[in-house]
Design a protein around this motif. Structure first.
Motif, PDB file in Angstrom:
ATOM      1  N   SER A 160       0.939  -1.186  -0.088  1.00  0.00           N
ATOM      2  CA  SER A 160      -0.057   0.149  -0.170  1.00  0.00           C
ATOM      3  C   SER A 160       0.809   1.275  -0.141  1.00  0.00           C
ATOM      4  N   GLY A 161       0.193   2.441  -0.347  1.00  0.00           N
ATOM      5  CA  GLY A 161       0.836   3.556  -0.452  1.00  0.00           C
ATOM      6  C   GLY A 161       0.928   4.290   1.058  1.00  0.00           C
ATOM      7  N   ALA A 162       1.450   5.639   1.082  1.00  0.00           N
ATOM      8  CA  ALA A 162       1.272   6.331   2.317  1.00  0.00           C
ATOM      9  C   ALA A 162      -0.031   6.687   3.029  1.00  0.00           C
ATOM     10  N   LEU A 163      -0.956   6.922   1.961  1.00  0.00           N
ATOM     11  CA  LEU A 163      -2.460   7.219   2.409  1.00  0.00           C
ATOM     12  C   LEU A 163      -3.052   6.021   3.060  1.00  0.00           C
ATOM     13  N   ASP A 164      -2.940   5.007   2.250  1.00  0.00           N
ATOM     14  CA  ASP A 164      -3.338   3.528   2.806  1.00  0.00           C
ATOM     15  C   ASP A 164      -2.898   3.415   4.175  1.00  0.00           C
ATOM     16  N   LEU A 165      -1.660   3.438   4.363  1.00  0.00           N
ATOM     17  CA  LEU A 165      -0.835   3.378   5.757  1.00  0.00           C
ATOM     18  C   LEU A 165      -1.544   4.417   6.835  1.00  0.00           C
ATOM     19  N   CYS A 166      -1.726   5.585   6.243  1.00  0.00           N
ATOM     20  CA  CYS A 166      -2.481   6.458   7.365  1.00  0.00           C
ATOM     21  C   CYS A 166      -4.007   5.845   7.701  1.00  0.00           C
ATOM     22  N   LEU A 167      -4.688   5.680   6.716  1.00  0.00           N
ATOM     23  CA  LEU A 167      -6.054   5.176   7.111  1.00  0.00           C
ATOM     24  C   LEU A 167      -6.158   3.898   8.109  1.00  0.00           C
ATOM     25  N   MET A 168      -5.100   2.991   7.978  1.00  0.00           N
ATOM     26  CA  MET A 168      -4.978   1.821   8.593  1.00  0.00           C
ATOM     27  C   MET A 168      -4.674   2.244  10.148  1.00  0.00           C
ATOM     28  N   ARG A 169      -3.754   3.155  10.091  1.00  0.00           N
ATOM     29  CA  ARG A 169      -3.208   3.400  11.644  1.00  0.00           C
ATOM     30  C   ARG A 169      -4.231   4.273  12.165  1.00  0.00           C
ATOM     31  N   GLU A 170      -4.827   5.246  11.590  1.00  0.00           N
ATOM     32  CA  GLU A 170      -5.889   6.007  12.226  1.00  0.00           C
ATOM     33  C   GLU A 170      -7.240   5.034  12.590  1.00  0.00           C
ATOM     34  N   SER A 171      -7.712   4.098  11.756  1.00  0.00           N
ATOM     35  CA  SER A 171      -8.780   3.492  12.075  1.00  0.00           C
ATOM     36  C   SER A 171      -8.787   2.380  13.152  1.00  0.00           C
ATOM     37  N   LEU A 172      -7.512   1.905  13.185  1.00  0.00           N
ATOM     38  CA  LEU A 172      -6.986   0.968  14.048  1.00  0.00           C
ATOM     39  C   LEU A 172      -7.027   1.506  15.571  1.00  0.00           C
ATOM     40  N   ALA A 173      -6.201   2.788  15.484  1.00  0.00           N
ATOM     41  CA  ALA A 173      -6.128   3.605  16.766  1.00  0.00           C
ATOM     42  C   ALA A 173      -7.416   4.022  17.454  1.00  0.00           C
ATOM     43  N   ARG A 174      -8.509   4.323  16.617  1.00  0.00           N
ATOM     44  CA  ARG A 174      -9.782   4.626  17.179  1.00  0.00           C
ATOM     45  C   ARG A 174     -10.304   3.749  18.238  1.00  0.00           C
ATOM     46  N   ALA A 175     -10.023   2.419  17.839  1.00  0.00           N
ATOM     47  CA  ALA A 175     -10.689   1.251  18.450  1.00  0.00           C
ATOM     48  C   ALA A 175      -9.639   0.419  19.380  1.00  0.00           C
ATOM     49  N   CYS A 176      -8.340   0.392  19.197  1.00  0.00           N
ATOM     50  CA  CYS A 176      -7.475  -0.462  19.752  1.00  0.00           C
ATOM     51  C   CYS A 176      -6.013  -0.010  19.378  1.00  0.00           C
ATOM     52  N   THR A 177      -5.544   0.945  20.388  1.00  0.00           N
ATOM     53  CA  THR A 177      -4.103   1.305  20.093  1.00  0.00           C
ATOM     54  C   THR A 177      -3.063   0.510  20.305  1.00  0.00           C
ATOM     55  N   GLU A 178      -3.302  -0.861  20.869  1.00  0.00           N
ATOM     56  CA  GLU A 178      -2.360  -1.743  20.758  1.00  0.00           C
ATOM     57  C   GLU A 178      -2.189  -2.331  19.483  1.00  0.00           C
ATOM     58  N   ALA A 179      -3.331  -2.781  18.975  1.00  0.00           N
ATOM     59  CA  ALA A 179      -3.278  -3.113  17.522  1.00  0.00           C
ATOM     60  C   ALA A 179      -2.243  -2.293  16.388  1.00  0.00           C
ATOM     61  N   GLU A 180      -2.615  -1.169  16.429  1.00  0.00           N
ATOM     62  CA  GLU A 180      -2.082   0.013  15.595  1.00  0.00           C
ATOM     63  C   GLU A 180      -0.707   0.102  15.928  1.00  0.00           C
ATOM     64  N   THR A 181      -0.068   0.250  17.243  1.00  0.00           N
ATOM     65  CA  THR A 181       1.112   0.206  17.518  1.00  0.00           C
ATOM     66  C   THR A 181       2.041  -1.033  16.867  1.00  0.00           C
ATOM     67  N   ALA A 182       1.210  -2.133  17.183  1.00  0.00           N
ATOM     68  CA  ALA A 182       1.886  -3.351  16.725  1.00  0.00           C
ATOM     69  C   ALA A 182       1.968  -3.590  15.269  1.00  0.00           C
ATOM     70  N   LEU A 183       1.060  -2.937  14.520  1.00  0.00           N
ATOM     71  CA  LEU A 183       1.260  -3.098  13.257  1.00  0.00           C
ATOM     72  C   LEU A 183       2.272  -1.956  12.553  1.00  0.00           C
ATOM     73  N   ALA A 184       2.336  -0.647  13.196  1.00  0.00           N
ATOM     74  CA  ALA A 184       3.367   0.455  13.007  1.00  0.00           C
ATOM     75  C   ALA A 184       4.505  -0.075  13.208  1.00  0.00           C
ATOM     76  N   LEU A 185       4.747  -0.724  14.275  1.00  0.00           N
ATOM     77  CA  LEU A 185       6.333  -1.161  14.468  1.00  0.00           C
ATOM     78  C   LEU A 185       6.705  -2.237  13.550  1.00  0.00           C
ATOM     79  N   GLN A 186       5.943  -3.080  13.122  1.00  0.00           N
ATOM     80  CA  GLN A 186       6.468  -4.027  12.058  1.00  0.00           C
ATOM     81  C   GLN A 186       6.825  -3.264  10.807  1.00  0.00           C
ATOM     82  N   GLY A 187       5.959  -2.432  10.399  1.00  0.00           N
ATOM     83  CA  GLY A 187       6.207  -1.491   9.246  1.00  0.00           C
ATOM     84  C   GLY A 187       7.495  -0.844   9.362  1.00  0.00           C
ATOM     85  N   LEU A 188       7.867  -0.221  10.565  1.00  0.00           N
ATOM     86  CA  LEU A 188       8.857   0.872  10.629  1.00  0.00           C
ATOM     87  C   LEU A 188      10.276  -0.160  10.729  1.00  0.00           C
TER      88      LEU A 188
END
Length: 400
Positions: free
Chosen positions: A57-85
């Motif tokens: 995915s591109g940067a916009l899709d990455l942002c949409l994933m992170r924003e959407s996950l963060a609204r309901a589960c910050t731990e899931a968002e962070t786990a995904l983001a750290l894998q990407g980073l």
């Protein structure tokens, strides 16, 4: 696509992600141990196909994933983001062998990645890295064809020094490590290496932080690495780091926007049902104006994040400035919104286990990591002055 408008399909995907985060990811997150890597959560992120999207995915899709996950589960968002980073440098700069070995395992959640840049004496000043990559004196001339990748320089090194505040350390399976291969060369003397966690001489320890993320330190005691471990070119690792951060900084902003929106959602619900002074809390003008300000700032930050991500996807020339602006505005906004939400909820929001208590601890760190707010202001100013030298003067000073 205009940066200020999402397509219906994108809005539907965001809603689906929020539902998945609430129904399937949050229960796994709640079973995890704070400050530790949650491997069942990563496995589920992989099963849902979200980790593989980090590389397609591109940067916009990455942002949409992170924003959407963060609204309901910050731990899931962070786990995904750290894998990407941690894995993006492998995806963008790795050899075929490196990508084949690690990226499928990152995508299915069976391998944990980490991005090891910060050091005790080099946090905001990333070019001041002190982790040494010393030429290995014990390598024989016929050490193997893989080591001939750097014919004019060392073919093997020993990493010596320390990294600190590294997300997923010390539990990651591999680290993207930035080390100094040329002394006294600033940003020009840094090389990126892919270092598996089982290399001899590599140890680490967990750090207890305000937010419940897995964060630790790493100690390198003459850890061996070779040319086949390099990510990109020798002495060009700073570009690997900055390229990764230019992609992920807007998405840090998206994480912050997700938290701000979650706090705003909670505040709207609370002030609509809370009785106070003969009416509902929302009927008080001071409260209504506060909520309006929270919504205003959240939407403004969201638009800047989307604009920065779109600029990245279109390879615009001003990506560093836009990425810094998005990260700065969104993280500062989220701090304001979450703090205001806590104030409007009162003491109940300070109780351990309350969603806002959780957000209050989560929201502080993004203003520091991946470049503190002060660093972002410095980047913005530098890019503005750079742009001013390439544009004709609109006006000239009047001469006497």
């Amino acid at each position: 696509m205009p940066a200020f408008s999402l397509e219906p399909e994108q809005n539907a995907w965001c809603a689906e992600l929020r539902a998945l985060a609430a129904d399937r990811l949050r229960p796994l997150a709640e079973k995890g141990e704070p400050g530790r890597v949650n491997r069942p959560l990563l496995t589920e992120l992989g099963r849902l196909g979200l980790l593989s999207r980090l590389f397609t995915s591109g940067a916009l899709d990455l942002c949409l994933m992170r924003e959407s996950l963060a609204r309901a589960c910050t731990e899931a968002e962070t786990a995904l983001a750290l894998q990407g980073l941690g894995a993006h440098p492998v995806h963008a700069h790795g050899t075929p062998a490196q990508r084949e070995r690690w990226l499928p395992r990152v995508s299915d959640g069976t391998a944990v990645a980490a991005f090891a840049l910060s050091e005790p004496g080099a946090g905001s000043d990333a070019a001041a890295l002190g982790l040494r990559a010393d030429p290995d004196p014990d390598v024989s001339p016929d050490a193997g064809p893989a080591l001939d990748a750097v014919p004019d320089g060392p073919r093997r090194w020993r990493l010596t020094g320390r990294k600190c505040w590294i997300s997923n350390a010390p539990e990651a399976d591999f680290y993207t490590v930035f080390a100094r291969t040329t002394p006294d060369a600033g940003a020009r003397g840094v090389t990126a290496f892919l270092v598996p966690a089982d290399r001899p001489g590599l140890t680490g320890a967990a750090l207890e932080m305000l937010s419940p993320h897995p964060i630790g330190s790493l100690d390198f005691d003459a850890v061996p690495v070779g040319a086949d471990d390099m990510l990109g070119e020798a002495d060009r690792g700073f570009r690997v780091a900055m390229g990764t951060l230019n992609l992920f900084r807007p998405s840090v902003g998206a994480f912050a926007v997700g938290m701000a929106q979650a706090a705003l959602d909670a505040t709207l619900a609370h002030t609509a049902r809370r009785d106070a002074f003969g009416g509902k809390l929302r009927d008080l003008q001071a409260v209504a104006h506060q909520v309006a300000e929270m919504a205003l700032r959240t939407d403004a930050a969201r638009l800047m994040v989307y604009a920065a991500a779109t600029a990245y996807d279109e390879a615009a020339p001003d990506v560093p400035k836009r990425a810094a602006m998005a990260k700065l505005l969104a993280t500062e906004t989220a701090q304001y919104v979450v703090d205001a939400a806590v104030q409007l909820h009162g003491a109940r929001a300070l109780q351990r286990g309350h969603p806002l208590e959780h957000l209050y601890r989560e929201v502080r760190a993004p203003r520091i990591y991946e470049g503190a707010s002060e660093v972002q202001r410095g980047i913005i100013a530098k890019e503005l002055y750079k742009e001013s030298h390439t544009q004709p003067y609109a006006t000239r000073e009047a001469r006497p």
